[in-house]
Each structure stands twice: as C-alpha cells, then as structure tokens.
Design a protein around this motif. Structure first.
Motif, PDB file in Angstrom:
ATOM      1  N   PRO A 169      27.528  47.489  43.384  1.00 15.75           N
ATOM      2  CA  PRO A 169      28.702  48.066  42.714  1.00 15.75           C
ATOM      3  C   PRO A 169      28.925  49.509  43.149  1.00 15.75           C
ATOM      4  CG  PRO A 169      26.988  47.469  41.112  1.00 15.75           C
ATOM      5  CD  PRO A 169      26.478  47.126  42.466  1.00 15.75           C
ATOM      6  N   SER A 170      30.177  49.883  43.261  1.00 26.08           N
ATOM      7  CA  SER A 170      30.535  51.243  43.662  1.00 26.08           C
ATOM      8  C   SER A 170      30.209  52.223  42.542  1.00 26.08           C
ATOM      9  CB  SER A 170      32.028  51.300  43.983  1.00 26.08           C
ATOM     10  OG  SER A 170      32.410  52.606  44.290  1.00 26.08           O
ATOM     11  N   HIS A 171      29.831  53.425  42.908  1.00 24.16           N
ATOM     12  CA  HIS A 171      29.540  54.470  41.931  1.00 24.16           C
ATOM     13  C   HIS A 171      30.792  55.284  41.595  1.00 24.16           C
ATOM     14  CE1 HIS A 171      25.539  53.254  42.471  1.00 24.16           C
ATOM     15  NE2 HIS A 171      25.205  54.043  43.459  1.00 24.16           N
ATOM     16  N   ARG A 172      31.853  55.073  42.372  1.00 21.45           N
ATOM     17  CA  ARG A 172      33.084  55.823  42.137  1.00 21.45           C
ATOM     18  C   ARG A 172      33.804  55.269  40.921  1.00 21.45           C
ATOM     19  NH1 ARG A 172      35.594  55.222  47.820  1.00 21.45           N
ATOM     20  NH2 ARG A 172      37.344  54.674  46.487  1.00 21.45           N
ATOM     21  N   LYS A 173      34.114  56.122  39.981  1.00 23.86           N
ATOM     22  CA  LYS A 173      34.773  55.692  38.755  1.00 23.86           C
ATOM     23  C   LYS A 173      36.272  55.462  38.957  1.00 23.86           C
ATOM     24  CE  LYS A 173      31.554  57.951  35.591  1.00 23.86           C
ATOM     25  NZ  LYS A 173      30.503  57.093  35.946  1.00 23.86           N
ATOM     26  N   ASP A 174      36.851  56.075  39.992  1.00 14.33           N
ATOM     27  CA  ASP A 174      38.284  55.944  40.220  1.00 14.33           C
ATOM     28  C   ASP A 174      38.660  54.719  41.049  1.00 14.33           C
ATOM     29  OD1 ASP A 174      37.115  56.905  42.535  1.00 14.33           O
ATOM     30  OD2 ASP A 174      38.841  58.136  43.087  1.00 14.33           O
ATOM     31  N   LYS A 175      37.672  53.941  41.460  1.00 10.06           N
ATOM     32  CA  LYS A 175      37.942  52.767  42.291  1.00 10.06           C
ATOM     33  C   LYS A 175      38.707  51.731  41.468  1.00 10.06           C
ATOM     34  CE  LYS A 175      35.534  49.659  45.428  1.00 10.06           C
ATOM     35  NZ  LYS A 175      36.677  49.488  46.241  1.00 10.06           N
ATOM     36  N   LYS A 176      39.886  51.335  41.940  1.00  8.24           N
ATOM     37  CA  LYS A 176      40.751  50.444  41.172  1.00  8.24           C
ATOM     38  C   LYS A 176      40.394  48.977  41.348  1.00  8.24           C
ATOM     39  CE  LYS A 176      44.571  53.608  41.188  1.00  8.24           C
ATOM     40  NZ  LYS A 176      45.458  54.251  42.068  1.00  8.24           N
ATOM     41  N   ASP A 177      39.999  48.578  42.532  1.00  9.09           N
ATOM     42  CA  ASP A 177      39.758  47.164  42.803  1.00  9.09           C
ATOM     43  C   ASP A 177      38.260  46.829  42.780  1.00  9.09           C
ATOM     44  OD1 ASP A 177      39.389  48.733  45.004  1.00  9.09           O
ATOM     45  OD2 ASP A 177      40.190  47.296  46.440  1.00  9.09           O
ATOM     46  N   ARG A 178      37.624  47.181  41.694  1.00 14.35           N
ATOM     47  CA  ARG A 178      36.191  46.889  41.512  1.00 14.35           C
ATOM     48  C   ARG A 178      35.993  45.393  41.367  1.00 14.35           C
ATOM     49  NH1 ARG A 178      33.478  51.934  39.217  1.00 14.35           N
ATOM     50  NH2 ARG A 178      31.629  50.718  39.521  1.00 14.35           N
ATOM     51  N   ILE A 179      34.841  44.919  41.805  1.00 13.84           N
ATOM     52  CA  ILE A 179      34.485  43.515  41.624  1.00 13.84           C
ATOM     53  C   ILE A 179      33.902  43.361  40.229  1.00 13.84           C
ATOM     54  CG2 ILE A 179      32.989  41.655  42.398  1.00 13.84           C
ATOM     55  CD1 ILE A 179      33.150  42.860  45.221  1.00 13.84           C
ATOM     56  N   VAL A 180      34.489  42.475  39.452  1.00 18.75           N
ATOM     57  CA  VAL A 180      34.002  42.207  38.106  1.00 18.75           C
ATOM     58  C   VAL A 180      33.199  40.913  38.148  1.00 18.75           C
ATOM     59  CG1 VAL A 180      34.639  41.777  35.711  1.00 18.75           C
ATOM     60  CG2 VAL A 180      35.994  43.362  37.098  1.00 18.75           C
ATOM     61  N   LEU A 181      31.904  41.015  37.913  1.00 17.38           N
ATOM     62  CA  LEU A 181      31.039  39.850  37.974  1.00 17.38           C
ATOM     63  C   LEU A 181      31.087  39.062  36.669  1.00 17.38           C
ATOM     64  CD1 LEU A 181      27.879  41.380  39.661  1.00 17.38           C
ATOM     65  CD2 LEU A 181      29.636  39.986  40.718  1.00 17.38           C
ATOM     66  N   VAL A 182      30.918  37.742  36.795  1.00 14.68           N
ATOM     67  CA  VAL A 182      30.832  36.901  35.593  1.00 14.68           C
ATOM     68  C   VAL A 182      29.521  37.200  34.896  1.00 14.68           C
ATOM     69  CG1 VAL A 182      32.276  35.070  36.517  1.00 14.68           C
ATOM     70  CG2 VAL A 182      29.825  34.990  36.905  1.00 14.68           C
TER      71      VAL A 182
END
Length: 101
Positions: free
Chosen positions: A87-100
């Motif tokens: 997971p990215s550490h950047r909080k402003d990342k809009k297209d984060r991968i959301v895991l089940v």
C-alpha cells in the motif's frame, strides 16, 4: 505483510492486465533496482516484474528478496514473472487499492 487468500486472489486478478515494469537481469538485485521497485510501489501499489534467463536468481527468489527489501508482499510467481504489492504511504493518492476483508 500478510495477505489473505481472498486478498491475494483480488490482487492476482488486477495484475493480469498490467505489464512488467521491473526487470531482473544479469546485474542481479542492486540497490538501484530496489530503489526503482520502492518508487514504483509507492506510485502504483501493485507491480509486475520479470526475471531474465541470464539472471542469477529465479523468479521466486527475486520476488522474495525484493519483497523483503521493500517491505512488500509477494502476490504471485508464474514462470519468469512475479507480482508485488505494497500500500502507498501517500495520503493524497486517489486511486488506492482497497483490499477485501
């Protein structure tokens, strides 16, 4: 980082459509390659890599080493290709991968 089987399946499905962006060759796994992998994981979260035939590692070894050195999770190894997730550490990342769950 540990992934459940459902999370792993989700990431494998997502990785089907991406091309390898990391190549492990005869130079092995250098500090520069590790930095490239870290940067790619920060930007994309899910990356695919390829191990060339003349490399000193096979795909499973390269995946394990890079996962350990970048604090990522090895998702899949098939033939000469492998998939890493972190997971990215950047909080402003809009297209984060959301895991089940």
């Amino acid at each position: 980082m540990e992934l459940t089987s459902k999370q792993r399946a989700q990431l494998r499905a997502m990785a089907n459509t991406i091309d390898p962006i990391i190549t492990v060759g005869k130079g092995g796994i250098s500090d520069e390659l590790v930095k490239q992998v870290r940067d790619a994981l920060e930007a994309r979260e899910l990356i695919k890599g390829k191990v060339l035939e003349n490399a000193e590692y096979d795909a499973r070894e390269a995946c394990e080493i890079l996962a350990r050195r970048t604090a990522a999770a090895g998702v899949q190894v098939i033939g000469s290709k492998f998939v890493l997730y972190r997971p990215s550490h950047r909080k402003d990342k809009k297209d984060r991968i959301v895991l089940v769950k």
